[in-house]
Design a protein around this motif. Structure first.
Motif, PDB file in Angstrom:
ATOM      1  N   THR A 111      -5.973   8.927   6.280  1.00 44.12           N
ATOM      2  CA  THR A 111      -5.863   8.112   7.507  1.00 44.12           C
ATOM      3  C   THR A 111      -6.091   6.643   7.194  1.00 44.12           C
ATOM      4  N   ILE A 112      -5.471   5.800   8.004  1.00 43.80           N
ATOM      5  CA  ILE A 112      -5.645   4.356   7.891  1.00 43.80           C
ATOM      6  C   ILE A 112      -5.923   3.794   9.279  1.00 43.80           C
ATOM      7  N   ARG A 113      -6.828   2.843   9.359  1.00 42.74           N
ATOM      8  CA  ARG A 113      -7.191   2.242  10.636  1.00 42.74           C
ATOM      9  C   ARG A 113      -6.053   1.356  11.154  1.00 42.74           C
ATOM     10  N   LYS A 114      -5.744   1.505  12.416  1.00 41.74           N
ATOM     11  CA  LYS A 114      -4.709   0.673  13.017  1.00 41.74           C
ATOM     12  C   LYS A 114      -5.234  -0.736  13.264  1.00 41.74           C
ATOM     13  N   ARG A 115      -4.337  -1.712  13.184  1.00 39.65           N
ATOM     14  CA  ARG A 115      -4.683  -3.108  13.465  1.00 39.65           C
ATOM     15  C   ARG A 115      -4.139  -3.503  14.818  1.00 39.65           C
ATOM     16  N   ASP A 116      -4.690  -4.576  15.346  1.00 38.30           N
ATOM     17  CA  ASP A 116      -4.170  -5.110  16.604  1.00 38.30           C
ATOM     18  C   ASP A 116      -2.752  -5.627  16.394  1.00 38.30           C
ATOM     19  N   GLY A 117      -1.903  -5.418  17.378  1.00 37.29           N
ATOM     20  CA  GLY A 117      -0.531  -5.887  17.264  1.00 37.29           C
ATOM     21  C   GLY A 117       0.315  -4.902  16.473  1.00 37.29           C
ATOM     22  N   LYS A 118       1.592  -5.161  16.460  1.00 38.06           N
ATOM     23  CA  LYS A 118       2.546  -4.302  15.755  1.00 38.06           C
ATOM     24  C   LYS A 118       2.943  -4.974  14.462  1.00 38.06           C
ATOM     25  N   ARG A 119       2.548  -4.396  13.331  1.00 40.01           N
ATOM     26  CA  ARG A 119       2.782  -5.020  12.037  1.00 40.01           C
ATOM     27  C   ARG A 119       3.797  -4.209  11.224  1.00 40.01           C
ATOM     28  N   LYS A 120       4.795  -4.908  10.661  1.00 40.30           N
ATOM     29  CA  LYS A 120       5.775  -4.265   9.794  1.00 40.30           C
ATOM     30  C   LYS A 120       5.168  -4.083   8.411  1.00 40.30           C
ATOM     31  N   ILE A 121       5.226  -2.866   7.899  1.00 40.70           N
ATOM     32  CA  ILE A 121       4.567  -2.572   6.627  1.00 40.70           C
ATOM     33  C   ILE A 121       5.525  -1.872   5.661  1.00 40.70           C
ATOM     34  N   THR A 122       5.122  -1.858   4.400  1.00 40.82           N
ATOM     35  CA  THR A 122       5.801  -1.113   3.340  1.00 40.82           C
ATOM     36  C   THR A 122       4.824  -0.069   2.822  1.00 40.82           C
ATOM     37  N   GLU A 123       5.358   1.106   2.483  1.00 40.55           N
ATOM     38  CA  GLU A 123       4.503   2.197   2.021  1.00 40.55           C
ATOM     39  C   GLU A 123       5.022   2.757   0.694  1.00 40.55           C
ATOM     40  N   TYR A 124       4.102   2.985  -0.247  1.00 40.40           N
ATOM     41  CA  TYR A 124       4.393   3.702  -1.481  1.00 40.40           C
ATOM     42  C   TYR A 124       3.521   4.959  -1.489  1.00 40.40           C
ATOM     43  N   VAL A 125       4.149   6.098  -1.734  1.00 35.22           N
ATOM     44  CA  VAL A 125       3.395   7.333  -1.939  1.00 35.22           C
ATOM     45  C   VAL A 125       3.684   7.785  -3.365  1.00 35.22           C
ATOM     46  N   SER A 126       2.647   7.952  -4.188  1.00 36.73           N
ATOM     47  CA  SER A 126       2.858   8.310  -5.593  1.00 36.73           C
ATOM     48  C   SER A 126       1.960   9.467  -5.987  1.00 36.73           C
ATOM     49  N   PHE A 127       2.503  10.300  -6.874  1.00 33.78           N
ATOM     50  CA  PHE A 127       1.742  11.444  -7.388  1.00 33.78           C
ATOM     51  C   PHE A 127       2.413  11.929  -8.664  1.00 33.78           C
ATOM     52  N   GLU A 128       1.656  11.898  -9.765  1.00 37.68           N
ATOM     53  CA  GLU A 128       2.143  12.410 -11.047  1.00 37.68           C
ATOM     54  C   GLU A 128       3.534  11.874 -11.404  1.00 37.68           C
ATOM     55  N   ASN A 129       3.648  10.568 -11.530  1.00 34.64           N
ATOM     56  CA  ASN A 129       4.897   9.908 -11.940  1.00 34.64           C
ATOM     57  C   ASN A 129       6.051  10.105 -10.951  1.00 34.64           C
ATOM     58  N   ASP A 130       5.700  10.430  -9.745  1.00 33.11           N
ATOM     59  CA  ASP A 130       6.700  10.586  -8.685  1.00 33.11           C
ATOM     60  C   ASP A 130       6.333   9.619  -7.566  1.00 33.11           C
ATOM     61  N   THR A 131       7.315   8.853  -7.096  1.00 35.00           N
ATOM     62  CA  THR A 131       7.028   7.832  -6.080  1.00 35.00           C
ATOM     63  C   THR A 131       8.034   7.917  -4.943  1.00 35.00           C
ATOM     64  N   LEU A 132       7.490   7.886  -3.732  1.00 36.11           N
ATOM     65  CA  LEU A 132       8.311   7.818  -2.518  1.00 36.11           C
ATOM     66  C   LEU A 132       8.078   6.453  -1.897  1.00 36.11           C
TER      67      LEU A 132
END
Length: 463
Positions: free
Chosen positions: A372-393
């Protein structure tokens, strides 16, 4: 019917603008005809003039001597225009350059004002008109109109009027080639050159799953026209390929990128679809690729071939990871699972940040695959990387922000399903394999809904 008010007006004006105007009378007459054309089309009392009621498609003296006052009650603006066409045709009977455009304009005017019977009758009239000018370069203008009309009616929409509508596109192509060969320096041949290029134009578009399991073949749906062999290539690309680059610059960026790069995969696909100038869609199997991000290109020839001008592309990510999010009151919960088995992935690293680095956080999933990640005030555009064992989404242009809520909403129970299908493209009759998880949220907490039967409905996006 081919008719519509705006389309008819536009086409009619195009015809009258093309007409030669050797006298002041012609100039004034063309303006009046344009006025009559608009009025006749938009008149509330508009009625069609059938060919059996008046010789509107005749190209001999039958039209010139007919008294249109006999049917003026049908559509006074249309009959007034036809009377003016009579005067223009009589005036230019001995001037072929002026006469042919006037008759063509009159026949097209008649087409729009004669109802459903118009298309076959109009085509027959054009053919009879063309036969009168064998050997005359001005005949090319008439043949262009025949070819253009054949191309127009060669669509599925016209199959009730023309059951063999597909043959008309071939006929149009044959006629423009013949016209260009017979009258190469004529105005009609120039128009035929443009129409020929349009009929022969090559196109390709491709649709693939953006994310798919690595080391397994994947499917692509390819929509194309006038191409007998498809050349596919795959190039490795960085995660941030094209990031921050305007879409109108993508073509040039990609062309430069692949110019000196060696593809990691090449394959050609020949098909047996007839070369009849129509669009077709086929499914192709793209060979397996290892984990990573790829640029997939399709062209009509080898990209290194200087004659290759048709190119389409898409980007894909081959990964075993998939992630979905659940919005809680003050937090966003990520759930990372194996794309193929649906098994939760523990210790997957999730990196979340925005362009200004106001948000820059790293999370690790628990034994349930959750973080989980805490939400911030306002609507913020973000980028996400999910990685596990040399695999990245890699995902981009998602949002993290608080949403308005009430105590009543906090206590409301709701559930949301997440369904995973084995592919996004299927052949008719092919078995669909899928799995899913149903998450519930109440009092700001999320959990899996156990022991519940659900009905799953899968529909084609084309329906």
């Amino acid at each position: 019917t081919l008719s519509s008010s705006s389309a008819a007006s536009d086409v009619y004006k195009r015809q009258t603008k093309r007409a030669q105007r050797p006298t002041l009378y012609d100039v004034l007459a063309q303006n009046v005809l344009s006025f009559y054309g608009d009025k006749a089309l938009y008149s509330y009392s508009r009625k069609y003039i059938k060919p059996n009621e008046a010789p509107i498609f005749e190209i001999d003296n039958t039209f010139l001597v007919y008294n249109f006052t006999n049917i003026s009650s049908k559509n006074k603006y249309a009959t007034s225009a036809l009377q003016l066409f009579q005067k223009l045709e009589k005036l230019h009977q001995n001037n072929t350059k002026a006469y042919i455009p006037v008759v063509l304009a009159r026949l097209e005017f008649a087409k729009w004002h004669s109802g459903d019977i118009a298309p076959p009758t109009y085509l027959k009239a054009l053919e009879q008109f063309a036969n009168r000018f064998d050997g005359n370069p001005q005949k090319a203008l008439i043949q262009y109109e025949i070819a253009s009309f054949c191309n127009t009616i060669s669509i599925e929409f016209m199959k009730d009027t023309y059951p063999n509508y597909k043959e008309y596109r071939k006929r149009a192509h044959t006629l423009v080639q013949q016209t260009i060969a017979e009258y190469p320096n004529s105005e009609g041949a120039l128009k035929c050159e443009i129409l020929k290029k349009n009929i022969e134009k090559k196109t390709i578009t491709v649709k693939m799953e953006s994310y798919s399991v690595p080391n397994k073949p994947s499917l692509a749906s390819v929509h194309f026209k006038n191409i007998d062999t498809l050349f596919l290539k795959a190039y490795r690309i960085p995660k941030t390929f094209l990031k921050g680059i305007s879409s109108h610059k993508h073509d040039s960026i990609i062309a430069n990128y692949i110019k000196d790069k060696k593809p990691v995969l090449q394959k050609n696909y020949a098909h047996k679809i007839p070369q009849d100038f129509y669009n077709y869609t086929i499914e192709i199997s793209v060979p397996k690729l290892s984990k990573g991000d790829y640029l997939i290109t399709l062209s009509d020839k080898n990209i290194n071939d200087k004659d290759s001008k048709v190119l389409t592309y898409t980007t894909i990510n081959k990964t075993n990871l998939t992630v979905f999010t659940t919005n809680l009151n003050t937090e966003t919960m990520y759930t990372v699972v194996h794309r193929e088995t649906g098994t939760p992935i523990r210790n997957a690293k999730i990196t979340v940040f925005d362009d200004k680095k106001i948000i820059d956080q790293r999370l690790f999933t628990n034994h349930m695959g959750n973080a989980t990640i805490r939400k911030r005030d306002g609507k913020r555009k973000i980028t996400e990387y999910v990685s596990f064992e040399n695999d990245t989404l890699y995902t981009k242009n998602t949002y993290l922000g608080k949403v308005a809520h009430t105590k009543e909403a906090d206590s409301t129970w709701n559930a949301r399903p997440f369904v995973f299908m084995d592919r996004s493209i299927y052949r008719p009759g092919q078995t669909i394999y899928f799995k899913g998880v149903l998450l519930q949220k109440k009092n700001g907490k999320s959990s899996v809904v156990p022991n519940v039967y659900c009905t799953v409905t899968i529909e084609s996006p084309d329906n």
